[in-house]
Design a protein around this motif. Structure first.
Motif, PDB file in Angstrom:
ATOM      1  N   SER A   1      45.841  41.686  39.345  1.00 30.89           N
ATOM      2  CA  SER A   1      46.505  41.296  38.791  1.00 30.89           C
ATOM      3  C   SER A   1      48.071  42.171  38.584  1.00 30.89           C
ATOM      4  O   SER A   1      48.044  43.165  38.254  1.00 30.89           O
ATOM      5  CB  SER A   1      46.162  40.289  37.477  1.00 30.89           C
ATOM      6  OG  SER A   1      46.145  41.599  36.503  1.00 30.89           O
ATOM      7  N   GLY A   2      49.334  41.203  37.788  1.00 26.54           N
ATOM      8  CA  GLY A   2      50.313  41.954  37.345  1.00 26.54           C
ATOM      9  C   GLY A   2      50.780  43.071  37.951  1.00 26.54           C
ATOM     10  O   GLY A   2      51.439  42.527  39.434  1.00 26.54           O
TER      11      GLY A   2
ATOM     12  N   ARG B   1      49.211  51.660  33.471  1.00 24.91           N
ATOM     13  CA  ARG B   1      48.392  50.986  31.719  1.00 24.91           C
ATOM     14  C   ARG B   1      47.365  51.659  31.535  1.00 24.91           C
ATOM     15  O   ARG B   1      45.788  51.280  31.978  1.00 24.91           O
ATOM     16  CB  ARG B   1      49.457  49.601  31.469  1.00 24.91           C
ATOM     17  CG  ARG B   1      50.527  49.359  32.103  1.00 24.91           C
ATOM     18  CD  ARG B   1      50.604  48.141  32.347  1.00 24.91           C
ATOM     19  NE  ARG B   1      52.314  48.087  32.239  1.00 24.91           N
ATOM     20  CZ  ARG B   1      53.069  47.558  32.686  1.00 24.91           C
ATOM     21  NH1 ARG B   1      52.105  45.620  32.848  1.00 24.91           N
ATOM     22  NH2 ARG B   1      54.364  47.006  33.123  1.00 24.91           N
ATOM     23  N   PRO B   2      47.033  52.271  30.054  1.00 28.26           N
ATOM     24  CA  PRO B   2      45.897  51.673  29.251  1.00 28.26           C
ATOM     25  C   PRO B   2      44.830  50.602  30.036  1.00 28.26           C
ATOM     26  O   PRO B   2      45.729  49.095  28.876  1.00 28.26           O
ATOM     27  CB  PRO B   2      45.957  51.945  27.980  1.00 28.26           C
ATOM     28  CG  PRO B   2      47.350  52.744  27.977  1.00 28.26           C
ATOM     29  CD  PRO B   2      48.376  52.234  29.545  1.00 28.26           C
ATOM     30  N   GLY B   3      43.427  50.543  30.242  1.00 28.31           N
ATOM     31  CA  GLY B   3      43.425  49.470  30.825  1.00 28.31           C
ATOM     32  C   GLY B   3      42.990  48.643  32.011  1.00 28.31           C
ATOM     33  O   GLY B   3      42.862  47.721  32.603  1.00 28.31           O
ATOM     34  N   GLY B   4      44.368  49.776  32.785  1.00 26.06           N
ATOM     35  CA  GLY B   4      44.658  49.317  34.278  1.00 26.06           C
ATOM     36  C   GLY B   4      43.469  48.956  35.177  1.00 26.06           C
ATOM     37  O   GLY B   4      42.437  49.845  34.976  1.00 26.06           O
ATOM     38  N   ARG B   5      43.164  48.903  36.069  1.00 25.39           N
ATOM     39  CA  ARG B   5      42.570  48.982  37.294  1.00 25.39           C
ATOM     40  C   ARG B   5      43.099  49.775  38.323  1.00 25.39           C
ATOM     41  O   ARG B   5      43.672  49.039  38.764  1.00 25.39           O
ATOM     42  CB  ARG B   5      42.219  47.084  36.989  1.00 25.39           C
ATOM     43  CG  ARG B   5      40.752  47.176  38.587  1.00 25.39           C
ATOM     44  CD  ARG B   5      40.295  46.080  38.161  1.00 25.39           C
ATOM     45  NE  ARG B   5      39.446  45.592  37.216  1.00 25.39           N
ATOM     46  CZ  ARG B   5      39.490  43.804  36.969  1.00 25.39           C
ATOM     47  NH1 ARG B   5      39.221  42.897  38.152  1.00 25.39           N
ATOM     48  NH2 ARG B   5      38.086  44.056  36.060  1.00 25.39           N
ATOM     49  N   LEU B   6      42.077  50.564  39.474  1.00 26.07           N
ATOM     50  CA  LEU B   6      42.228  50.730  40.451  1.00 26.07           C
ATOM     51  C   LEU B   6      41.039  50.348  40.880  1.00 26.07           C
ATOM     52  O   LEU B   6      39.981  49.783  40.592  1.00 26.07           O
ATOM     53  CB  LEU B   6      42.042  52.351  40.385  1.00 26.07           C
ATOM     54  CG  LEU B   6      41.440  52.612  42.062  1.00 26.07           C
ATOM     55  CD1 LEU B   6      42.459  52.588  43.066  1.00 26.07           C
ATOM     56  CD2 LEU B   6      40.843  54.347  41.925  1.00 26.07           C
TER      57      LEU B   6
ATOM     58  N   THR C   1      47.538  47.264  37.568  1.00 28.53           N
ATOM     59  CA  THR C   1      46.521  47.495  39.171  1.00 28.53           C
ATOM     60  C   THR C   1      46.816  48.293  40.152  1.00 28.53           C
ATOM     61  O   THR C   1      47.525  48.621  40.727  1.00 28.53           O
ATOM     62  CB  THR C   1      46.190  45.940  39.780  1.00 28.53           C
ATOM     63  OG1 THR C   1      45.813  45.187  39.173  1.00 28.53           O
ATOM     64  CG2 THR C   1      44.961  46.239  40.926  1.00 28.53           C
ATOM     65  N   ALA C   2      45.922  48.964  40.679  1.00 24.86           N
ATOM     66  CA  ALA C   2      46.151  50.744  42.041  1.00 24.86           C
ATOM     67  C   ALA C   2      45.271  49.966  42.985  1.00 24.86           C
ATOM     68  O   ALA C   2      43.974  49.243  42.254  1.00 24.86           O
ATOM     69  CB  ALA C   2      46.235  51.533  41.517  1.00 24.86           C
ATOM     70  N   VAL C   3      45.443  50.026  44.016  1.00 28.39           N
ATOM     71  CA  VAL C   3      44.824  49.472  45.186  1.00 28.39           C
ATOM     72  C   VAL C   3      44.934  51.100  46.309  1.00 28.39           C
ATOM     73  O   VAL C   3      46.587  51.212  46.448  1.00 28.39           O
ATOM     74  CB  VAL C   3      45.158  48.413  46.020  1.00 28.39           C
ATOM     75  CG1 VAL C   3      44.517  47.766  47.294  1.00 28.39           C
ATOM     76  CG2 VAL C   3      45.206  47.181  45.382  1.00 28.39           C
ATOM     77  N   VAL C   4      43.646  51.106  46.571  1.00 26.12           N
ATOM     78  CA  VAL C   4      43.142  52.001  47.505  1.00 26.12           C
ATOM     79  C   VAL C   4      42.623  51.266  48.559  1.00 26.12           C
ATOM     80  O   VAL C   4      41.228  51.337  48.267  1.00 26.12           O
ATOM     81  CB  VAL C   4      43.051  53.475  47.152  1.00 26.12           C
ATOM     82  CG1 VAL C   4      44.130  54.262  46.996  1.00 26.12           C
ATOM     83  CG2 VAL C   4      41.702  53.860  46.242  1.00 26.12           C
TER      84      VAL C   4
ATOM     85  N   VAL D   1      49.153  38.546  40.806  1.00 22.00           N
ATOM     86  CA  VAL D   1      49.832  39.941  41.070  1.00 22.00           C
ATOM     87  C   VAL D   1      51.289  39.254  41.188  1.00 22.00           C
ATOM     88  O   VAL D   1      52.313  38.435  42.292  1.00 22.00           O
ATOM     89  CB  VAL D   1      49.437  40.490  42.137  1.00 22.00           C
ATOM     90  CG1 VAL D   1      50.974  41.446  42.930  1.00 22.00           C
ATOM     91  CG2 VAL D   1      48.262  40.922  42.426  1.00 22.00           C
ATOM     92  N   ASP D   2      52.203  39.956  40.321  1.00 18.73           N
ATOM     93  CA  ASP D   2      53.504  39.505  39.860  1.00 18.73           C
ATOM     94  C   ASP D   2      54.687  40.529  40.565  1.00 18.73           C
ATOM     95  O   ASP D   2      55.808  39.966  40.577  1.00 18.73           O
ATOM     96  CB  ASP D   2      54.094  39.063  38.574  1.00 18.73           C
ATOM     97  CG  ASP D   2      53.545  40.046  37.429  1.00 18.73           C
ATOM     98  OD1 ASP D   2      54.027  40.863  37.868  1.00 18.73           O
ATOM     99  OD2 ASP D   2      53.402  39.425  36.478  1.00 18.73           O
TER     100      ASP D   2
END
Length: 211
Positions: free
Chosen positions: A38-39, A130-135, A105-108, A59-60
């Protein structure tokens, strides 16, 4: 020159090589994982764009990082057929051209096996989250079977040519990084050699400040 030719051929054949695994269930693994994106989202090592159809409307902003020019050319062609805008960059994961705390969000997916140093890459991914952001990660990893692990360690053909290290303990690397693992499942990549079949799929977060 031979290595350059190998990379060009690998990029040209990548979708065909991965076709059996995608049709045997890997496509659904990607879809289920990326449903959590997202985001503002950055994908590291986007390859030819196998993840592109699975990014949700949440996902914007979608930034696709791919350092290989042959992969990137095919990535651009696939992205051109989407009904969403994308940003495609030639950049190294060890030095992402973004300020701290840029992405939600980051994606691998099958990318950490080929970066020069996993810990450096993971620290840089954490930096731009960002703090709280997700991989979100989907990676093949070192086997728990000693015989398979020994074969992974030998890096048989063609893995050295394509820069892949199928023997990496990637989950342990993520756990040792600035990120906190929040979920992980182990499985196997279907329709591939045993040296690259052990797989993990899950997520980790950049911790948010307390208080």
């Amino acid at each position: 020159m031979f290595q350059e030719l190998s990379r060009r051929c690998f990029a040209a054949a990548y979708d065909t090589i991965n076709g059996p695994a995608e049709r045997a269930g890997l496509r659904e693994r990607r879809r289920d994982l990326l449903a959590r994106a997202s985001g503002a989202t950055i994908e590291i090592g986007a390859g030819t764009g196998l993840n592109l159809p699975h990014y949700p409307a949440a996902v914007d902003r979608l930034v696709l990082v791919e350092p290989d020019p042959h992969m990137r050319r095919r990535l651009r062609a696939h992205a051109a057929g989407l009904e969403r805008s994308t940003e495609i960059l030639d950049a190294s994961v060890e030095r992402l051209p973004f300020p701290d705390a840029t992405f939600d969000t980051a994606v691998v997916t099958f990318a950490l096996c080929s970066v020069p140093e996993e810990q450096v890459a993971l620290a840089e991914i954490a930096r731009v989250l960002r703090p709280g952001g997700r991989l979100l990660f989907l990676e093949h990893v070192r086997s728990g079977d000693p015989k398979v692990a020994a074969k992974q360690d030998s890096r048989p053909f063609p893995y050295p040519l394509i820069g892949c290290h199928p023997n990496r303990a990637t989950l342990e690397a993520i756990e040792a990084s600035p990120l906190t693992v929040e979920s992980v499942l182990r499985g196997v990549v279907p329709k591939v050699p045993k040296v690259e079949s052990p797989m993990i799929v899950g997520s980790a977060r950049r911790p948010a400040p307390v208080g």
